[in-house]
Write a protein that holds these residues in place. Structure first.
Motif, PDB file in Angstrom:
ATOM      1  N   ALA A  46     -13.459  -7.830  50.354  1.00 50.73           N
ATOM      2  CA  ALA A  46     -14.797  -7.512  49.368  1.00 50.73           C
ATOM      3  C   ALA A  46     -15.134  -6.119  49.745  1.00 50.73           C
ATOM      4  O   ALA A  46     -15.811  -5.424  48.742  1.00 50.73           O
ATOM      5  CB  ALA A  46     -15.771  -8.601  49.618  1.00 50.73           C
ATOM      6  N   SER A  47     -15.079  -5.654  50.978  1.00 49.53           N
ATOM      7  CA  SER A  47     -15.273  -4.225  51.176  1.00 49.53           C
ATOM      8  C   SER A  47     -14.138  -3.250  50.910  1.00 49.53           C
ATOM      9  O   SER A  47     -14.707  -2.191  51.035  1.00 49.53           O
ATOM     10  CB  SER A  47     -15.779  -4.345  52.692  1.00 49.53           C
ATOM     11  N   THR A  48     -13.167  -3.486  50.353  1.00 48.85           N
ATOM     12  CA  THR A  48     -12.190  -2.464  50.337  1.00 48.85           C
ATOM     13  C   THR A  48     -11.667  -2.416  48.849  1.00 48.85           C
ATOM     14  O   THR A  48     -10.847  -1.477  48.685  1.00 48.85           O
ATOM     15  CB  THR A  48     -10.860  -2.833  51.412  1.00 48.85           C
ATOM     16  N   ALA A  49     -11.986  -3.293  47.998  1.00 46.31           N
ATOM     17  CA  ALA A  49     -11.508  -3.213  46.649  1.00 46.31           C
ATOM     18  C   ALA A  49     -12.323  -3.788  45.667  1.00 46.31           C
ATOM     19  O   ALA A  49     -13.370  -4.442  45.864  1.00 46.31           O
ATOM     20  CB  ALA A  49     -10.102  -4.147  46.557  1.00 46.31           C
ATOM     21  N   SER A  50     -12.408  -3.163  44.507  1.00 49.60           N
ATOM     22  CA  SER A  50     -13.069  -3.746  43.270  1.00 49.60           C
ATOM     23  C   SER A  50     -12.152  -4.540  42.482  1.00 49.60           C
ATOM     24  O   SER A  50     -11.189  -4.769  42.822  1.00 49.60           O
ATOM     25  CB  SER A  50     -13.693  -2.456  42.478  1.00 49.60           C
ATOM     26  N   ALA A  51     -12.756  -5.166  41.502  1.00 48.99           N
ATOM     27  CA  ALA A  51     -11.887  -6.173  40.768  1.00 48.99           C
ATOM     28  C   ALA A  51     -12.435  -6.028  39.356  1.00 48.99           C
ATOM     29  O   ALA A  51     -13.405  -5.785  38.913  1.00 48.99           O
ATOM     30  CB  ALA A  51     -12.473  -7.732  41.224  1.00 48.99           C
ATOM     31  N   ASP A  52     -11.359  -6.365  38.446  1.00 44.65           N
ATOM     32  CA  ASP A  52     -11.491  -6.186  36.980  1.00 44.65           C
ATOM     33  C   ASP A  52     -10.815  -7.526  36.672  1.00 44.65           C
ATOM     34  O   ASP A  52      -9.867  -7.836  36.395  1.00 44.65           O
ATOM     35  CB  ASP A  52     -10.757  -5.110  36.520  1.00 44.65           C
ATOM     36  N   PRO A  53     -11.857  -8.577  36.276  1.00 50.78           N
ATOM     37  CA  PRO A  53     -11.792  -9.695  35.581  1.00 50.78           C
ATOM     38  C   PRO A  53     -10.747  -9.856  34.594  1.00 50.78           C
ATOM     39  O   PRO A  53      -9.977 -10.806  34.177  1.00 50.78           O
ATOM     40  CB  PRO A  53     -12.859 -10.493  35.537  1.00 50.78           C
ATOM     41  N   HIS A  54     -10.919  -8.700  33.795  1.00 54.57           N
ATOM     42  CA  HIS A  54     -10.138  -8.607  32.600  1.00 54.57           C
ATOM     43  C   HIS A  54      -8.668  -7.846  32.673  1.00 54.57           C
ATOM     44  O   HIS A  54      -8.015  -7.634  31.724  1.00 54.57           O
ATOM     45  CB  HIS A  54     -11.024  -7.921  31.555  1.00 54.57           C
ATOM     46  N   ALA A  55      -8.443  -7.596  33.867  1.00 53.54           N
ATOM     47  CA  ALA A  55      -7.180  -6.884  34.047  1.00 53.54           C
ATOM     48  C   ALA A  55      -6.045  -7.867  33.824  1.00 53.54           C
ATOM     49  O   ALA A  55      -6.073  -9.150  34.084  1.00 53.54           O
ATOM     50  CB  ALA A  55      -7.098  -6.465  35.626  1.00 53.54           C
ATOM     51  N   PRO A  56      -4.757  -7.340  33.401  1.00 52.24           N
ATOM     52  CA  PRO A  56      -3.821  -8.150  32.783  1.00 52.24           C
ATOM     53  C   PRO A  56      -3.049  -8.704  34.059  1.00 52.24           C
ATOM     54  O   PRO A  56      -3.047  -7.829  35.127  1.00 52.24           O
ATOM     55  CB  PRO A  56      -2.680  -7.168  32.042  1.00 52.24           C
ATOM     56  N   ALA A  57      -2.378  -9.788  34.165  1.00 53.72           N
ATOM     57  CA  ALA A  57      -1.848 -10.470  35.068  1.00 53.72           C
ATOM     58  C   ALA A  57      -0.400  -9.780  35.393  1.00 53.72           C
ATOM     59  O   ALA A  57       0.382  -9.513  34.354  1.00 53.72           O
ATOM     60  CB  ALA A  57      -1.760 -12.121  34.934  1.00 53.72           C
ATOM     61  N   LYS A  58      -0.193  -9.333  36.490  1.00 56.65           N
ATOM     62  CA  LYS A  58       1.086  -8.513  36.662  1.00 56.65           C
ATOM     63  C   LYS A  58       2.147  -9.714  36.793  1.00 56.65           C
ATOM     64  O   LYS A  58       2.108 -10.855  37.172  1.00 56.65           O
ATOM     65  CB  LYS A  58       1.080  -7.791  38.072  1.00 56.65           C
ATOM     66  N   LYS A  59       3.442  -9.104  36.265  1.00 58.88           N
ATOM     67  CA  LYS A  59       4.566  -9.837  36.381  1.00 58.88           C
ATOM     68  C   LYS A  59       5.455  -9.156  37.352  1.00 58.88           C
ATOM     69  O   LYS A  59       5.497  -8.193  37.743  1.00 58.88           O
ATOM     70  CB  LYS A  59       5.199  -9.987  35.017  1.00 58.88           C
ATOM     71  N   GLY A  60       6.695  -9.992  37.749  1.00 54.50           N
ATOM     72  CA  GLY A  60       7.653  -9.295  38.367  1.00 54.50           C
ATOM     73  C   GLY A  60       7.254  -9.349  39.898  1.00 54.50           C
ATOM     74  O   GLY A  60       7.718  -8.576  40.689  1.00 54.50           O
ATOM     75  N   LEU A  61       6.283 -10.327  40.239  1.00 56.26           N
ATOM     76  CA  LEU A  61       5.856 -10.066  41.581  1.00 56.26           C
ATOM     77  C   LEU A  61       6.613 -10.894  42.573  1.00 56.26           C
ATOM     78  O   LEU A  61       7.550 -11.791  42.142  1.00 56.26           O
ATOM     79  CB  LEU A  61       4.436 -10.466  41.745  1.00 56.26           C
ATOM     80  N   THR A  62       6.576 -10.865  43.846  1.00 56.05           N
ATOM     81  CA  THR A  62       7.242 -11.799  44.816  1.00 56.05           C
ATOM     82  C   THR A  62       6.127 -12.330  45.438  1.00 56.05           C
ATOM     83  O   THR A  62       5.564 -11.596  46.425  1.00 56.05           O
ATOM     84  CB  THR A  62       8.405 -10.971  45.678  1.00 56.05           C
ATOM     85  N   ILE A  63       6.207 -13.888  45.576  1.00 54.82           N
ATOM     86  CA  ILE A  63       4.952 -14.451  46.107  1.00 54.82           C
ATOM     87  C   ILE A  63       5.710 -15.398  47.291  1.00 54.82           C
ATOM     88  O   ILE A  63       6.723 -16.171  46.599  1.00 54.82           O
ATOM     89  CB  ILE A  63       4.312 -15.267  45.459  1.00 54.82           C
ATOM     90  N   ALA A  64       5.587 -15.030  48.444  1.00 54.17           N
ATOM     91  CA  ALA A  64       6.224 -16.032  49.543  1.00 54.17           C
ATOM     92  C   ALA A  64       5.351 -16.944  50.144  1.00 54.17           C
ATOM     93  O   ALA A  64       3.988 -16.686  50.296  1.00 54.17           O
ATOM     94  CB  ALA A  64       6.539 -15.078  50.454  1.00 54.17           C
ATOM     95  N   TYR A  65       5.706 -18.198  50.359  1.00 54.89           N
ATOM     96  CA  TYR A  65       5.130 -19.216  50.632  1.00 54.89           C
ATOM     97  C   TYR A  65       5.687 -19.688  52.281  1.00 54.89           C
ATOM     98  O   TYR A  65       6.665 -19.722  52.460  1.00 54.89           O
ATOM     99  CB  TYR A  65       5.293 -20.625  50.100  1.00 54.89           C
ATOM    100  N   LEU A  66       4.496 -19.789  53.167  1.00 59.35           N
ATOM    101  CA  LEU A  66       4.973 -19.980  54.379  1.00 59.35           C
ATOM    102  C   LEU A  66       4.176 -21.279  54.900  1.00 59.35           C
ATOM    103  O   LEU A  66       2.998 -21.306  55.290  1.00 59.35           O
ATOM    104  CB  LEU A  66       4.605 -18.975  55.199  1.00 59.35           C
ATOM    105  N   PRO A  67       4.605 -22.507  54.712  1.00 61.71           N
ATOM    106  CA  PRO A  67       3.665 -23.570  54.906  1.00 61.71           C
ATOM    107  C   PRO A  67       4.012 -24.067  56.446  1.00 61.71           C
ATOM    108  O   PRO A  67       4.635 -23.295  57.294  1.00 61.71           O
ATOM    109  CB  PRO A  67       4.751 -24.920  54.343  1.00 61.71           C
ATOM    110  N   LYS A  68       3.178 -24.961  56.877  1.00 65.05           N
ATOM    111  CA  LYS A  68       3.032 -25.320  58.332  1.00 65.05           C
ATOM    112  C   LYS A  68       4.586 -25.827  58.786  1.00 65.05           C
ATOM    113  O   LYS A  68       4.893 -25.753  60.003  1.00 65.05           O
ATOM    114  CB  LYS A  68       2.060 -26.333  58.589  1.00 65.05           C
ATOM    115  N   GLN A  69       5.167 -26.688  57.892  1.00 64.27           N
ATOM    116  CA  GLN A  69       6.307 -27.200  58.096  1.00 64.27           C
ATOM    117  C   GLN A  69       7.325 -27.465  56.862  1.00 64.27           C
ATOM    118  O   GLN A  69       6.870 -27.972  56.062  1.00 64.27           O
ATOM    119  CB  GLN A  69       5.980 -28.657  59.031  1.00 64.27           C
ATOM    120  N   VAL A  70       8.315 -26.757  56.997  1.00 64.36           N
ATOM    121  CA  VAL A  70       9.186 -26.802  55.696  1.00 64.36           C
ATOM    122  C   VAL A  70       9.867 -28.126  55.267  1.00 64.36           C
ATOM    123  O   VAL A  70      10.015 -28.705  54.140  1.00 64.36           O
ATOM    124  CB  VAL A  70      10.374 -25.828  55.551  1.00 64.36           C
TER     125      VAL A  70
END
Length: 364
Positions: A46-70
């Motif tokens: 909250a202190s380092t970034a502003s937000a634009d709720p109307h910004a388009p959702a980016k594609k081509g991202l890499t989202i990594a999941y790290l569960p407690k136990q695979v």
């Protein structure tokens, strides 16, 4: 799997000692170019970034999941939901992690590796509230967004926590379900996961507070034991509780591994139907034990929806639609609109109570 090059805004991570094994092995990491000795904290989103709720959702991202136990069926379900949601949003899903529910060092190593590989976001279920903080804040300093789900870190170590339900609701309803089953009288115990698990300890705290109410004056919590989300350990802990407390009336197990193991023990023992069991479990795991009378009722949320919300929250963060500040709202695909609450927490919704009347309607 190859990892795409991150945007130019990212700083490359340089590590003194690095051993990277992709998809399924632990890695060792150190500091990044942006880090400095003695400075492992990161400012809040909250202190380092502003937000634009109307910004388009980016594609081509890499989202990594790290569960407690695979290899935990619960996380298999939750992360499968995350995979479906992330890929439907036009991005790449990855899952890494340890096979132990207590290997905090392994989780730290994976965070360091993912930072080095410059993923866009990490969705992590923390085994310990503080152990990951240094590594996660290094990741954040290098532009990686951090979402915790299921089990939180300290609030200043991530951008948003996606909570499965209100911690207070979960803790208090577990006691309420148990009280109904034992007629508000008798000794009970709690079979938890790891002793350091943030979510488990928070729920147990509310259980203990609920038990202080006058209507529960005849219920005595005799012990809290830990099965470390390991089926054999949880089975043995259940056996040990009944040997130590022969008059035990009920067990609350707020962990899917624990409740299944406890049900397995009870179903084949003289305590079946005499010692009540409730907690958090999946319908698929508990169906047979509800059918044979070992368990009357238990509760849970849909773990696949939790995993999906974690991934879509990560996409919203990377896209700049939210920064993590309380009060911000965003749309998570067809799951609807969510509002970020206190401590940058998003709540999936209320849990569902499962019993003979409705368990056949669910298949997860």
């Amino acid at each position: 799997m190859s990892i795409r090059t991150a945007p130019a805004r990212r700083l490359a991570a340089a590590v003194a000692v690095v051993s990277i094994v992709v998809l399924g092995a632990a890695a060792c990491g150190g500091t990044t170019k942006k880090s400095s000795a003695g400075d492992n904290s990161a400012p809040s989103a909250a202190s380092t970034a502003s937000a634009d709720p109307h910004a388009p959702a980016k594609k081509g991202l890499t989202i990594a999941y790290l569960p407690k136990q695979v290899n935990n069926p619960y996380f298999t379900s939750s992360d499968s939901g995350g995979k479906k949601a992330v890929e439907a949003a036009g991005s790449t899903y990855r899952e890494v992690g340890t096979s132990s529910g207590t290997d905090t060092a392994g989780q730290v190593s994976y965070v360091n590796t993912l930072t080095q590989q410059q993923v866009d976001a990490i969705a992590v279920s923390a085994q310990d509230p503080g152990a990951l903080c240094t590594a996660l804040n290094q990741a954040r300093k290098n532009g990686v967004k951090v979402v915790t789900y299921d089990s939180d870190t300290n609030a200043d170590c991530r951008d948003v926590f996606v909570s499965q339900a209100s911690s207070e609701d979960l803790g208090r309803t577990e006691v309420q379900l148990m009280a109904q089953q034992i007629g508000n009288r008798g000794q009970i115990a709690i079979l938890s996961a790891a002793q350091t698990a943030t979510n488990q300890n928070t729920w147990i705290g509310f259980m203990k507070d609920e038990l202080k109410k006058p209507e529960y004056k005849d219920i005595q919590l005799v012990k809290v034991v830990y099965g470390n989300d390991d089926a054999q350990q949880s089975f043995q802990q259940t056996q040990g509780l009944l040997q130590q407390y022969p008059n035990l009336k009920g067990i609350i197990s707020p962990t899917t591994v624990g409740i299944k193991a406890a049900a397995q023990y009870l179903s084949g023992s003289k305590y079946k139907g005499k010692v009540q069991l409730t907690g958090l479990g999946t319908p698929n795991d508990m169906r047979a034990y509800v059918a044979d009378g070992t368990v009357r009722s238990f509760e849970l949320w849909d773990p696949a929806k939790l995993g999906a919300l974690a991934g879509l929250t990560a996409v919203a963060l990377v896209s700049g639609q939210i920064s993590g500040a309380p009060g911000q709202t965003y749309t998570a695909g067809d799951m609807g609109t969510f509002t970020i609450g206190q401590d940058s927490t998003v709540v999936l919704g209320k849990p569902t109570v499962f019993d003979k009347s409705n368990i056949g309607q669910y298949a997860f």
